[in-house]
Design a protein around this motif. Structure first.
Motif, short mmCIF file in Angstrom:
data_model
loop_
_atom_site.label_atom_id
_atom_site.label_comp_id
_atom_site.label_asym_id
_atom_site.label_seq_id
_atom_site.Cartn_x
_atom_site.Cartn_y
_atom_site.Cartn_z
N VAL A 21 7.44 38.11 7.51
CA VAL A 21 6.55 38.50 8.57
C VAL A 21 5.48 37.06 8.65
O VAL A 21 5.21 36.78 7.43
N PRO A 22 5.50 36.25 9.76
CA PRO A 22 4.53 35.26 9.79
C PRO A 22 3.07 35.53 9.14
O PRO A 22 2.66 36.41 9.72
N ALA A 23 2.48 34.75 8.45
CA ALA A 23 1.07 34.94 8.33
C ALA A 23 0.42 34.80 9.63
O ALA A 23 0.73 33.96 10.39
N ARG A 24 -0.71 35.39 9.77
CA ARG A 24 -1.66 35.79 10.82
C ARG A 24 -0.50 36.07 12.15
O ARG A 24 -0.54 35.65 13.04
N GLY A 25 0.47 36.93 11.65
CA GLY A 25 1.48 37.46 12.61
C GLY A 25 1.90 38.82 12.39
O GLY A 25 1.30 39.46 11.53
N ALA A 26 2.90 39.39 13.12
CA ALA A 26 3.33 40.55 12.94
C ALA A 26 4.81 40.97 13.22
O ALA A 26 5.43 39.72 13.90
N ALA A 42 -4.13 36.23 7.12
CA ALA A 42 -3.99 34.89 6.61
C ALA A 42 -3.94 34.80 4.95
O ALA A 42 -3.37 34.01 4.40
N ASP A 43 -4.57 35.85 4.37
CA ASP A 43 -4.49 35.87 2.74
C ASP A 43 -3.32 36.73 2.47
O ASP A 43 -3.62 37.47 1.46
N VAL A 65 -3.50 37.51 15.55
CA VAL A 65 -4.28 38.30 14.37
C VAL A 65 -5.39 37.34 13.72
O VAL A 65 -5.09 36.23 13.63
N GLU B 181 -3.41 29.76 -3.44
CA GLU B 181 -3.28 30.70 -2.36
C GLU B 181 -3.90 32.07 -3.15
O GLU B 181 -4.38 32.96 -2.46
N ASP B 185 -8.86 31.05 -0.23
CA ASP B 185 -8.39 31.49 1.14
C ASP B 185 -8.08 30.00 1.81
O ASP B 185 -8.40 28.95 1.20
N CYS B 518 -11.38 33.06 9.45
CA CYS B 518 -9.92 32.81 10.25
C CYS B 518 -10.20 32.71 11.78
O CYS B 518 -9.00 32.87 12.47
N ARG B 524 -9.29 30.42 18.21
CA ARG B 524 -7.99 29.87 17.71
C ARG B 524 -7.22 29.28 18.85
O ARG B 524 -6.62 28.07 18.69
N GLN B 544 0.77 31.02 15.75
CA GLN B 544 0.20 31.92 15.51
C GLN B 544 -1.35 32.02 16.05
O GLN B 544 -1.91 33.21 16.22
N ARG B 551 3.98 32.16 22.99
CA ARG B 551 4.73 31.99 21.90
C ARG B 551 6.09 32.55 22.03
O ARG B 551 7.05 31.90 21.23
N HIS B 800 12.60 35.18 14.57
CA HIS B 800 11.81 36.33 14.22
C HIS B 800 11.13 36.92 15.21
O HIS B 800 10.63 38.07 15.31
N ILE B 805 11.84 43.34 12.48
CA ILE B 805 12.17 43.25 11.18
C ILE B 805 13.13 44.24 10.53
O ILE B 805 14.02 43.96 9.78
#
Ligand code: SRM
Ligand SMILES: Cc1cc2nc3c(=O)[nH]c(=O)nc-3n(C[C@H](O)[C@H](O)[C@H](O)COP(=O)(O)OP(=O)(O)OC[C@H]3O[C@@H](n4cnc5c(N)ncnc54)[C@H](O)[C@@H]3O)c2cc1C
Ligand code: SF4
Ligand code: FES
Lengths: 117, 815
Positions: A21-26, A42-43, A65, B181, B185, B518, B524, B544, B551, B800, B805
């Motif tokens: 699963v990509p970070a800040r993603g789904a 992100a974390d 996200v 990490e 953050d 974030c 973003r 992202q 995307r 992906h 998944i």
């Protein structure tokens, strides 16, 4: 995570690795006709919620996200990944599913017992 | 006679437990300590300063030979215990010494984890755990060359900083995208990375070690992507494992560590365990604070007093001189959290507090850590901070003083930072003019320096410079912030990204004092656009931070399916292309095929999983993405022009195709649509486009800033040019100017209105050098973006995105 205390009541299914699963993603899990969105912040916290926006069914896993939230790609409702609740003026809620990171970073999801899909 | 206590391991936990024991009752036990290391006890956490050369070993010794003698403790150095016989109650060393005990204390610490890649046993591969490791590293450092440190956590970075101070070149390989990490953050990780990079330490994140190279000694490291880094030494600092093997072979209950109860007793009540080797209530610790508490409890248990250890909340600091960093709390298990973020770019400060139910559950501080202890105390006490909330982030000393200065980012700019892009005026020039000439308004600054005299994007920054320079005497006009994450406007953000050379989203958020960790769905995507538009080829495209359409390179529909629009250059197609489109529609049972308003064909209702296969077929017929989803260049509509039409004056179709071929793939603030009509009858509707060309006998009338969507607006005339080549040049220059100045989501007509139609005309038409430079920047940027995103995804990029998944069969889950 939705389930701080993994217990025997849960029926965990291994759905992949955190890094899938990509970070800040789904990513999406298909369970019969149901789609569950599995989100990674992100974390690196993981959440699982129903992939249908309470507004008009938008696929939440496609949203952006940020923090603990996802913004629905169709009309920008913002939903809390932990509670499933819509933020701000919008009212609505999606179902959340227990999910946790197990040994070796495996993702374990409990889809619950669903009757009559 | 006193009972016999044997201690296995002479590290920090053992030392502390013995101190408490002696304090409580110096005669209770005859103590024998076996330590595998050939030396007295020392403060392990200070090995980092020893490596760095800031301290000597003698300075970090905690218990000298005299201390052991004075307290009648029998220290056996350099001997490892290899067996415990619980029936006989004895322990045995490797060389056969057997010692009996009445009570046994296990304090064997941890063992460093070594990743078993090929070459991991070569001489020159070291861990970072004890003085021997430090000595090995210092010897290597004396020989110079490069050190590769695997692991960008606490230990790895301390090793890296130490080796750097010893004069080595240092590369840190870290598997995650940001450093430390687990404790930090992304924002704090960015600051740390910047600091370390500034000290000449090379940091490679997302770096996976494939093999360690060398025949008889380490000579280098190879990464998964094939990169080879030559080096003289490899430090593995990827983690530690509780050293519980001895306890396990003695039949004690062991999970990850030796299981202990609240009194620090193992499953055998005559045996206790403390420190990193122990596992208490499911947790093993890797820091000293918990083991100090454990040691206290163990001493009490040994002297027959009731005591209970209930677990610890830990905090981390990085001991690299000059780096202030504090992190506490477990972000990983939080739910329903709120955060308070404070960034002060001028001072390189980042603070983030995470609250749950009005209580602090985590804190990350970078650059200013004085309040770390206070936050940590509030956190451990579980204090309700509702009343402190407003000012909490400013720390304990805050007493109603000034809140964070919104002008900090501008104040921190160096004199050489360019404020006005149009006229190339930098901060120093403006500030000097303000003070030397006594300027008091933006108009004054315009008159004397030309800054803000053209497009005006930098007006906000000029005002802030006036305020910073003149103090309270100048009032900055209110700006509309980009979103609730920042106080800065789009203009300010754009200009500062250039002036401060910010090349990543975390960098921009930190340097521009973002108020969230974030961002949000508004800022973003905007920041991502500004990044790739300003730094083509340098800033990474953050997928992202893009809307779903961009995307997955298709348009999402109301039912979650997608539409696919292949490019049809200038609206011209062929029988073969139409046949391929028809075949794709049949093969994938695409429900709707529609002619769009942009002179091309839309396939609607494609299932997401089918997208790559659909594209593959379209690619095979020579078609590429039409970017119908993009904040980017969309279509160029054309009419038939001189090819067929009896009124045509120029090759409008050909020019349209040339424009589209030059511009496709470009990302722009909002979509860009163009058209070329062959005569003033204007069949291609060029006069309601972002850029339009009307061909006339004498050449080409260029139009811009039209719209036909939410607003209907006829175009404005840009100018007349004589040749086709000029028409293309002016078009590219216009789009590039817009790319450099437009606010995200602002169409050309709005941008042109904001900065003034004449300003646009002047900037494009009056100065041939400027125009050529704009074209050059456009063309350069296109070298990075003119790749068909469909072909890339057919080839496997972002696979992906297009598949679930997992699929869980109903039967299995319903059992
Ligand atoms: C397919 C198409 C309608 C059609 O069936 O003909 C279309 C479909 C959409 N338009 Fe459009 N527009 C289409 C031509 C137009 C035109 C006419 C044109 O380009 O000549 C206009 C008016 C001209 C203009 O843009 O000024 C137009 C003005 C809009 C607007 C209003 C934009 C504005 O700034 O005012 C939106 C909304 C937006 O972008 O925010 C929009 C947005 C959309 C979106 C992307 C809505 C969305 O976000 O999902 C629709 C996507 C459908 C899809 O999945 O393909 N569409 N849209 C046309 C595709 C053209 C193409 O080949 O790329
Ligand atoms: C470079 C470095 C920096 C650190 N920085 C910090 C920091 O800033 N803050 C912080 O809180 N923590 C820090 N730590 C972690 C801290 O040092 C440890 O948590 C602490 O030392 C653990 O104490 P311990 O007694 O459990 O283990 P140790 O101190 O490792 O002691 C265990 C001892 O037992 C010996 N031993 C093992 N097996 C046997 C055997 N079978 N027979 C005899 N002897 C044996 C070992 O040789 C070792 O000497 C750092 C660690 C390192 C290596
Ligand atoms: S009106 Fe002009 S542009 Fe339109 S088809 Fe006729 S000649 Fe061509
Ligand atoms: S369907 Fe999600 S916001 Fe409308």
């Amino acid at each position: 995570m939705n389930a701080p205390f993994p217990s025997l009541l849960h029926d965990w299914t291994d759905i992949g690795h955190v890094s899938d699963v990509p970070a800040r993603g789904a990513r999406v899990v298909r369970f019969g006709a149901i789609e569950i969105g599995v989100f990674r912040t992100a974390d690196d916290r993981i959440f699982a919620i129903d992939n249908r926006c309470p507004h008009r069914g938008g696929p939440l896993s496609e949203g952006i996200v940020h923090g603990d939230f996802v913004t629905c790609p169709l009309h920008n409702w913002v939903l809390n990944l932990a509670t499933g609740k819509a933020q701000g003026a919008d009212e609505g809620c999606v179902k959340t599913f227990p999910v946790r990171v197990g040994e070796g970073g495996r993702l374990l999801l409990d889809v619950g017992v669903v009757v009559g899909v | 006679m006193a009972q016999r206590l044997v201690v296995i391991g002479n590290g920090m936990a053992a030392g502390r437990a013995l101190e408490h024991l002696i304090e409580a009752d110096p005669t209770a036990y005859d103590v024998t300590v076996f330590g595998a290391e050939p030396r007295v006890n020392y403060n392990r956490i200070l090995l980092s300063p020893v490596l760095a050369g800031e301290k000597t070993f003698d300075e970090i010794v905690t218990h000298t030979d005299t201390w052991y003698a004075d307290n009648r403790i029998n220290l056996v150095k350099g001997r490892e215990i290899v067996a415990i016989d619980r029936d006989l109650r004895t322990v045995e060393t490797a060389d056969g010494i057997v010692a009996p005990y009445d009570k046994l204390l296990i304090a064997t610490g941890s063992v460093p984890f070594i990743i078993p890649v090929p070459g991991h046993k070569l001489p020159g591969v070291v861990s970072f755990r004890d003085l021997d490791d430090v000595e090995t590293m210092r010897r290597a450092a004396a020989g110079g060359g490069r050190a590769v440190v695997i692991g960008g956590g606490l230990l790895g970075l301390e090793a890296a900083a130490g080796l750097r101070m010893q004069g080595m070149d240092v590369t840190v390989l870290h598997i995650a995208p940001t450093l430390m990490e687990r404790q930090l953050d992304a924002s704090a990780g960015y600051l740390l990375e910047r600091e370390l990079a500034g000290r000449g330490i090379e940091i490679r994140t997302r770096a996976n070690t494939h093999a360690i190279l060398g025949d008889t000694h380490v000579t280098g490291v190879r990464l998964d992507d094939g990169t080879e880094i030559p080096c003289a030494i490899v430090v593995m600092a990827v983690g530690i494992r509780p050293n519980a093997a001895l306890a396990k072979s003695a039949g004690l209950e062991v999970n990850r560590g030796v299981l202990v109860d609240d009194a620090m007793r193992t499953s055998d009540p005559t045996i206790l365990a403390v420190g990193e080797c122990a596992e208490h209530r499911g947790l093993c610790y890797g820091l000293v604070a918990p083991l100090y508490e454990m040691a206290k409890v163990a001493a009490k248990t040994l002297t027959g007093t009731d005591a209970a250890y209930v677990g610890s909340v830990t905090s981390t600091k990085l001991k690299v001189t000059g780096v202030d960093l504090f992190s506490a709390g477990d972000f990983a298990e939080a739910k329903d959290r709120e955060e308070i973020v404070l960034r002060d770019a001028a001072r390189g400060v980042y603070k983030r507090i995470v609250l749950k139910d009005n209580r602090i559950i985590g804190a990350v501080l970078y650059g200013e850590t004085a309040d770390g202890g206070w936050f940590f105390d509030l956190m451990r006490e579980g204090r309700d901070v509702t009343e402190l909330r407003e000012t909490l982030i400013f720390g304990r000393a805050y007493a109603g003083g000034a809140p964070l200065d919104p002008m900090a980012a501008v104040a921190a700019l160096p004199d050489s930072a360019e404020i006005c892009g149009c006229n190339g005026v930098c901060k120093g020039t403006i500030v000097t003019a303000i003070t030397a000439k006594g300027l008091g308004s933006v108009d004054d600054v315009r008159a004397h320096t030309k800054a803000s005299a053209s497009c005006g994007s930098c007006t906000g920054l000029v005002e802030q410079l006036l305020a910073v320079t003149l103090g309270d005497g100048f009032k900055v006009s209110a700006v509309k912030p980009m979103c609730t994450c920042t106080d800065l406007s789009h203009d300010d953000v754009r200009r500062l990204i250039v002036a401060k050379e910010l090349k990543s989203i975390p960098a921009a958020m930190q340097e521009l004092n973002w108020k969230t960790s974030c961002g949000c769905h508004k800022c973003r995507p905007a920041l991502n656009y500004y990044m790739i538009a300003n730094w083509p080829g340098e800033a990474a495209d953050d997928y992202q931070s893009r809307f779903i359409n961009e995307r997955v390179h298709a348009n999402i529909q109301k039912d979650g399916t997608y539409s696919v629009v292949p490019r049809m250059w200038g609206g011209v197609t062929t029988a073969a292309e139409l046949r391929a489109i028809a075949d794709v529609a049949d093969k994938f049972q695409i429900p709707t095929v529609k002619v769009t308003g942009g002179q091309r064909i839309d396939l609607l209702g494609v299932r997401k999983e089918d997208l790559p296969a659909v594209w593959s077929d379209l690619n095979a017929a020579g078609m590429v993405s039409g970017h119908a989803y993009a904040k980017g260049v969309r279509t160029v509509k054309t009419c038939v022009g001189t090819d067929w039409c009896r009124f045509g004056t120029q090759d409008s179709t050909g020019l349209g195709i040339k424009l589209e071929k030059a511009m496709w793939g470009a990302w722009t603030p909002a979509k860009v649509k163009m058209a070329v009509s062959g005569c003033p009858r204007n069949c291609a509707e060029a006069t309601c486009k972002d850029f339009g060309v009307i061909c006339v006998d004498s050449g080409y009338d260029l139009h811009f800033a039209g719209a036909a969507g939410l607003d209907i607006k006829g175009t404005e005339v840009l100018c007349h040019v004589d040749t086709e080549a000029e028409a293309i040049e002016y078009g590219l220059a216009l789009v590039q100017l817009y790319r450099e100045q437009g606010h995200y989501l602002e169409r050309i007509y709005k941008w042109a209105k904001r900065i003034g139609l004449d300003t646009v005309r002047n900037l494009i038409c009056d100065d041939a050098d400027r125009r050529k430079a704009l074209v050059e920047r456009f063309v350069y940027s296109q070298t990075f973006f003119q790749t068909d995103p469909w072909a890339e995804r057919v080839a496997g990029t972002d696979a992906h995105e297009f598949a679930p998944i997992a699929r869980i069969p109903l039967a299995e889950a319903a059992e």
